[in-house]
Design a protein around this motif. Structure first.
Motif, short mmCIF file in Angstrom:
data_model
loop_
_atom_site.label_atom_id
_atom_site.label_comp_id
_atom_site.label_asym_id
_atom_site.label_seq_id
_atom_site.Cartn_x
_atom_site.Cartn_y
_atom_site.Cartn_z
N SER A 154 -94.59 150.74 18.11
CA SER A 154 -94.52 151.38 19.31
C SER A 154 -95.72 152.92 18.54
O SER A 154 -96.84 152.52 19.72
N GLY A 155 -95.86 153.72 18.07
CA GLY A 155 -96.82 155.06 17.55
C GLY A 155 -98.56 154.32 17.62
O GLY A 155 -99.46 154.06 17.59
N TYR A 156 -98.05 152.78 16.72
CA TYR A 156 -99.60 151.52 16.55
C TYR A 156 -100.03 150.92 17.81
O TYR A 156 -101.42 151.25 17.87
N GLU A 157 -98.80 150.81 18.36
CA GLU A 157 -99.16 149.99 19.57
C GLU A 157 -100.20 151.18 21.03
O GLU A 157 -101.01 150.97 21.47
N LEU A 158 -99.38 152.71 20.76
CA LEU A 158 -100.43 153.03 21.60
C LEU A 158 -101.37 154.18 20.91
O LEU A 158 -101.76 155.28 21.41
N LYS A 159 -101.70 154.26 19.45
CA LYS A 159 -102.21 154.44 18.87
C LYS A 159 -102.40 156.06 18.43
O LYS A 159 -103.34 156.67 18.20
N GLN A 160 -101.36 156.37 18.03
CA GLN A 160 -100.83 157.56 17.94
C GLN A 160 -101.70 157.86 16.09
O GLN A 160 -101.93 157.04 15.70
N ASN A 161 -101.95 159.81 16.24
CA ASN A 161 -102.53 159.29 14.96
C ASN A 161 -100.74 160.54 14.52
O ASN A 161 -100.38 161.41 13.90
N LEU A 162 -100.58 159.04 13.72
CA LEU A 162 -99.20 159.50 13.16
C LEU A 162 -99.00 158.58 12.13
O LEU A 162 -99.86 157.27 11.55
N VAL A 163 -98.23 158.44 10.85
CA VAL A 163 -98.03 158.14 9.62
C VAL A 163 -96.83 158.45 9.67
O VAL A 163 -96.08 158.91 9.20
N GLY A 164 -96.10 157.11 8.47
CA GLY A 164 -94.88 156.70 8.38
C GLY A 164 -95.02 157.33 6.47
O GLY A 164 -95.27 156.53 5.95
N ILE A 165 -93.65 157.87 6.16
CA ILE A 165 -92.88 158.28 5.05
C ILE A 165 -92.13 157.67 4.63
O ILE A 165 -90.55 158.00 5.51
N SER A 166 -92.08 157.49 3.44
CA SER A 166 -90.11 156.54 3.03
C SER A 166 -90.32 156.54 1.59
O SER A 166 -91.21 156.96 0.47
#
Length: 549
Positions: A48-60
């Motif tokens: 959903s972050g991608y669909e909304l084009k949020q300035n977010l990265v995932g770390i795992s």
């Protein structure tokens, strides 16, 4: 060619640069980096972050052996298999850097999952399973939720410190660091050191999601072990005792410490918000805890043909598609168990992480009554179970195997192995009833029923987690009355098992067989109402509006 991080241009209202740290992510069947609901939630968030084009990265963390592959022994009991995983779709960033674990350098390699691969925000996966490390250091990223205490502490350091350091090496300015559960807590101490050991500076940047509604489930480790393992980095233990307010205590609670280092935290449902405040509200120095209910990504989970039929008000098409999806599921049932299921028969599914408090066997508590109900010639029931117990939770493994044994003679019951994203989707799309029987109030949220409702499977549930925010009995789902929570567990199990069978026998079964139009109305109402309220676009938006600002 050197790796250059060039993320997409974010939408104007989501420019705040955030990083989301999670021990597990379920983004696609092909990437085995998850165990259960925590990962399903995190994966939907990234989509959903991608669909909304949020300035977010995932770390795992890139788990070399994943969680485990669930197979069967010769007697049909479950077997945990551990196979090394390989992923050609992850890009080697070329970044290898040291972090300190147990006073020594451990080298970390970062791999990149580009947004276009699975439709997620940019994601980075860390591994220590590289030639630069000795054998013990390589094993840190071998197994998700390693049972060894020191290994688990090392995994937390890898996620928190490794992730924090990676963002600095990438030159990525980060406004908000979001810890999904307390696993990545060493990030707080990394930021504390980075910002001159000023707690207020950490609190400006750190937010936290708490998932566990009982004290025992919140990770706690001895201070000596944490200090020996370099959990606090360069910060002296005495200073940690002061800023984390643990004084002369012998142990450190991850959740409580995160609540003290964060500026704001969220619980994962409204019920859980109340429970969290009861658990933590009396401790000094904690941040505010607000409820942001978990949710799931509709694009990934919903069946397009079911959704089109609903939108087009085409009941015949919806029912026909549901029959097809039931047949698809029943091919899996036949392949695994040798049982042939009938798509005309009411099909109940219990499927999720296999933990004791979720009570997979509650429906079998009054066994003779269940068998009589299931085998009714005029109005039978088909029952399917699936789920992965933690492989070292021998009680949960034993329960899984016990259900296989107790139902082996029933041709309309099946226990499936391999509960991962694809099987989860097939079960939701191919079931009529999605059964949820946690011991109240231990289910913080639960999200499987959301994606079931998207796919014309009706919730039959104890009113815990997200369910009280959604379910209206007989209108968009069915509720099982829960007993007085102060009563002994055995009494509660007995009463709630009776309540469950009562709802099935006297409400659900008659409606499905004798009033199919009414049952379809419940199905359609649930499909209409579960989105957008429980679709993760709403959740990702609320994180920016309520947690990150």
């Amino acid at each position: 060619m050197a790796f250059t991080f060039k993320p997409y241009t974010p939408a104007a209202k989501y420019k705040t640069a955030a990083a989301y740290f999670s021990m597990e992510f379920a983004v696609d069947q092909a990437l085995k980096t998850y165990s259960g609901g925590l990962g399903f939630l995190a994966g939907s968030h990234m989509r959903s972050g991608y669909e909304l084009k949020q300035n977010l990265v995932g770390i795992s963390i890139l788990w070399s052996f994943g969680y485990y592959d669930q197979g069967r022994n010769e007697d049909q009991s479950m077997r945990a298999d551990f196979r090394h995983k390989h992923y050609s779709f992850l890009e080697d960033t070329g970044l290898v850097f040291p972090i300190t674990i147990h006073g020594a350098d451990v080298h970390v390699k970062a791999l990149y999952l580009a947004p276009e691969v699975f439709g997620t925000v940019p994601m980075f996966f860390l591994t220590t399973d590289i030639a630069e490390n000795d054998h013990l250091s390589r094993t840190i990223s071998h197994h998700l939720y390693d049972p060894d205490a020191a290994a688990r502490v090392a995994q937390s350091i890898l996620l928190g410190v490794g992730g924090g350091k990676l963002l600095d090496l990438l030159g990525r300015h980060t406004d908000v660091y979001h810890l999904n559960e307390g696993h990545g807590l060493p990030l707080a101490f990394y930021l504390y050191e980075k910002h001159g050991r000023d707690l207020a500076e950490v609190q400006k940047r750190l937010v936290f999601t708490t998932h566990t509604p009982e004290l025992a489930g919140n990770e706690e480790r001895p201070m000596k072990l944490l200090t020996d393992m370099s959990f606090f980095g360069a910060v002296p233990a005495d200073e940690i005792r002061r800023v984390a307010r643990i004084g002369d205590g012998d142990s450190l609670n991850y959740t409580l410490t995160a609540l003290r280092f964060a500026r704001k935290a969220n619980a994962v449902s409204k019920v859980h918000g109340i429970v969290s405040l009861e658990m933590w509200g009396h401790y000094e120095g904690i941040c505010p805890i607000i409820p942001i209910t978990n949710s799931q990504n509709g694009t990934y989970w919903r069946d397009p043909q079911l959704a089109d039929a609903l939108k087009g008000k085409d009941d015949a098409a919806l029912l026909a598609r549901k029959q097809e999806l039931k047949k698809d599921l029943f091919k899996i049932v036949a392949d695994q168990t040798g049982n042939i299921f009938d798509p005309e028969v009411l099909t109940v599914v219990w499927a999720r992480r296999f933990a004791g408090y979720k009570r997979a066997d509650l429906i079998l508590h009054h066994f003779d009554r269940f068998v009589q109900l299931a085998n009714d010639i005029q109005r039978p029931i088909q029952m399917i179970w699936a789920g992965k117990p933690y492989p070292k939770d021998y009680g949960a493994v034993a329960l899984f195997n016990e259900i296989i044994k107790r139902t082996a003679h029933l041709k309309n019951c099946a226990v499936l192995t391999g509960y991962e994203l694809d099987l989860s989707a097939a079960l939701k799309k191919g079931s009529d009833i999605w059964l949820n029987t946690p011991r109240f109030p231990r289910e913080a949220s639960g999200t499987s029923g959301m994606t079931a409702a998207m796919n014309a499977s009706v919730n039959l549930s104890i009113a815990d987690g997200w369910i009280p925010e959604f379910c209206r009995h007989g209108e968009n789902g069915f509720l099982i009355a829960h007993a007085d929570e102060t009563r002994p567990d055995a009494v509660k199990d007995d009463q709630e098992a009776t309540a469950l069978l009562d709802v099935l026998e006297y409400t659900v079964v008659p409606m499905y067989y004798d009033q199919p139009k009414n049952f379809l109305k419940v199905v359609k109402t649930a499909m209409k109402e579960v989105e957008p309220a429980f679709e993760s676009g709403r959740m990702a938006k609320e994180y920016y509006e309520q947690l990150y600002k």
